[in-house]
Design a protein around this motif. Structure first.
Motif, mmCIF file in Angstrom:
data_model
loop_
_atom_site.group_PDB
_atom_site.id
_atom_site.type_symbol
_atom_site.label_atom_id
_atom_site.label_comp_id
_atom_site.label_asym_id
_atom_site.label_seq_id
_atom_site.Cartn_x
_atom_site.Cartn_y
_atom_site.Cartn_z
ATOM 1 N N GLN A 104 -6.090 -5.425 -5.108
ATOM 2 C CA GLN A 104 -7.247 -5.555 -4.296
ATOM 3 C C GLN A 104 -7.503 -4.666 -3.503
ATOM 4 O O GLN A 104 -8.716 -4.426 -3.213
ATOM 5 N N ALA A 105 -6.419 -4.029 -2.797
ATOM 6 C CA ALA A 105 -6.709 -3.143 -1.713
ATOM 7 C C ALA A 105 -7.266 -1.791 -2.135
ATOM 8 O O ALA A 105 -7.507 -1.181 -3.219
ATOM 9 N N SER B 7 7.922 -6.678 8.676
ATOM 10 C CA SER B 7 8.513 -5.465 7.827
ATOM 11 C C SER B 7 8.179 -5.060 6.520
ATOM 12 O O SER B 7 7.566 -4.029 6.299
ATOM 13 N N ILE B 8 8.151 -6.277 5.931
ATOM 14 C CA ILE B 8 7.552 -5.983 4.372
ATOM 15 C C ILE B 8 6.059 -5.783 4.522
ATOM 16 O O ILE B 8 5.572 -4.953 3.535
ATOM 17 N N ALA B 9 5.316 -6.355 5.332
ATOM 18 C CA ALA B 9 4.025 -6.218 5.372
ATOM 19 C C ALA B 9 3.632 -4.415 5.663
ATOM 20 O O ALA B 9 2.832 -3.835 5.017
ATOM 21 N N TYR B 10 4.487 -4.097 6.886
ATOM 22 C CA TYR B 10 4.226 -2.646 7.042
ATOM 23 C C TYR B 10 4.513 -1.890 5.802
ATOM 24 O O TYR B 10 4.036 -0.591 5.719
ATOM 25 N N ALA B 11 5.609 -1.994 5.236
ATOM 26 C CA ALA B 11 5.986 -1.155 4.091
ATOM 27 C C ALA B 11 5.209 -1.215 2.802
ATOM 28 O O ALA B 11 4.643 -0.351 2.351
ATOM 29 N N ALA B 12 4.445 -2.516 2.634
ATOM 30 C CA ALA B 12 3.521 -2.389 1.473
ATOM 31 C C ALA B 12 2.171 -1.773 1.781
ATOM 32 O O ALA B 12 1.504 -0.889 1.243
ATOM 33 N N ALA B 13 1.700 -1.998 3.269
ATOM 34 C CA ALA B 13 0.516 -1.408 3.863
ATOM 35 C C ALA B 13 0.688 0.125 3.533
ATOM 36 O O ALA B 13 -0.236 1.042 3.705
ATOM 37 N N SER B 14 2.011 0.708 4.108
ATOM 38 C CA SER B 14 2.241 2.161 4.016
ATOM 39 C C SER B 14 2.799 2.825 3.027
ATOM 40 O O SER B 14 2.826 4.014 3.101
ATOM 41 N N SER B 15 2.882 1.975 2.072
ATOM 42 C CA SER B 15 3.011 2.755 0.722
ATOM 43 C C SER B 15 1.933 3.608 0.028
ATOM 44 O O SER B 15 0.787 3.183 0.463
ATOM 45 N N PRO B 16 2.288 4.527 -0.608
ATOM 46 C CA PRO B 16 0.982 5.227 -1.284
ATOM 47 C C PRO B 16 0.331 4.305 -2.141
ATOM 48 O O PRO B 16 0.678 3.406 -2.933
ATOM 49 N N PRO B 17 -1.094 4.763 -2.410
ATOM 50 C CA PRO B 17 -1.951 3.701 -3.047
ATOM 51 C C PRO B 17 -1.263 3.554 -4.483
ATOM 52 O O PRO B 17 -1.073 4.356 -5.211
ATOM 53 N N GLY B 18 -1.587 2.397 -4.586
ATOM 54 C CA GLY B 18 -1.149 2.053 -6.152
ATOM 55 C C GLY B 18 0.333 1.745 -6.318
ATOM 56 O O GLY B 18 0.678 1.345 -7.549
#
Length: 87
Positions: free
Chosen positions: A86-87, A44-55
């Motif tokens: 890094q992303a 869930s945390i990985a998904y939330a971080a990955a789907s957040s707007p850039p920056g």
């Protein structure tokens, strides 16, 4: 499919970083990794971080609101912030 390879690599790096943080924390506190952070919460945390707007990164309040209950929340937030940079 080739266009998605960089995104897939970034997501795999995020998941690996979160699993590494969980393993280090588990060793530090002599706990099972799933006791530090369950698989479903890690996902869930990985998904939330990955789907957040850039920056944008998850802060301590957001991680705690998601259900994380560990003394090493700052380390988790730092891991997420490093991935966003890094992303």
């Amino acid at each position: 499919m080739d266009a998605l390879r960089p995104l897939l690599a970034a997501l795999e790096a995020l998941l690996a970083a979160l699993e590494e943080w969980r393993s280090r924390t588990a060793v530090q506190y002599r706990m099972a990794p799933a006791s530090v952070l369950s698989e479903h919460l890690l996902a869930s945390i990985a998904y939330a971080a990955a789907s957040s707007p850039p920056g944008i990164t998850l802060d301590q309040d957001a991680v705690v609101a998601a259900g994380v209950r560990t003394k090493e929340v700052d380390g988790l937030v730092s891991t997420l912030a490093n991935w966003v940079e890094q992303a």
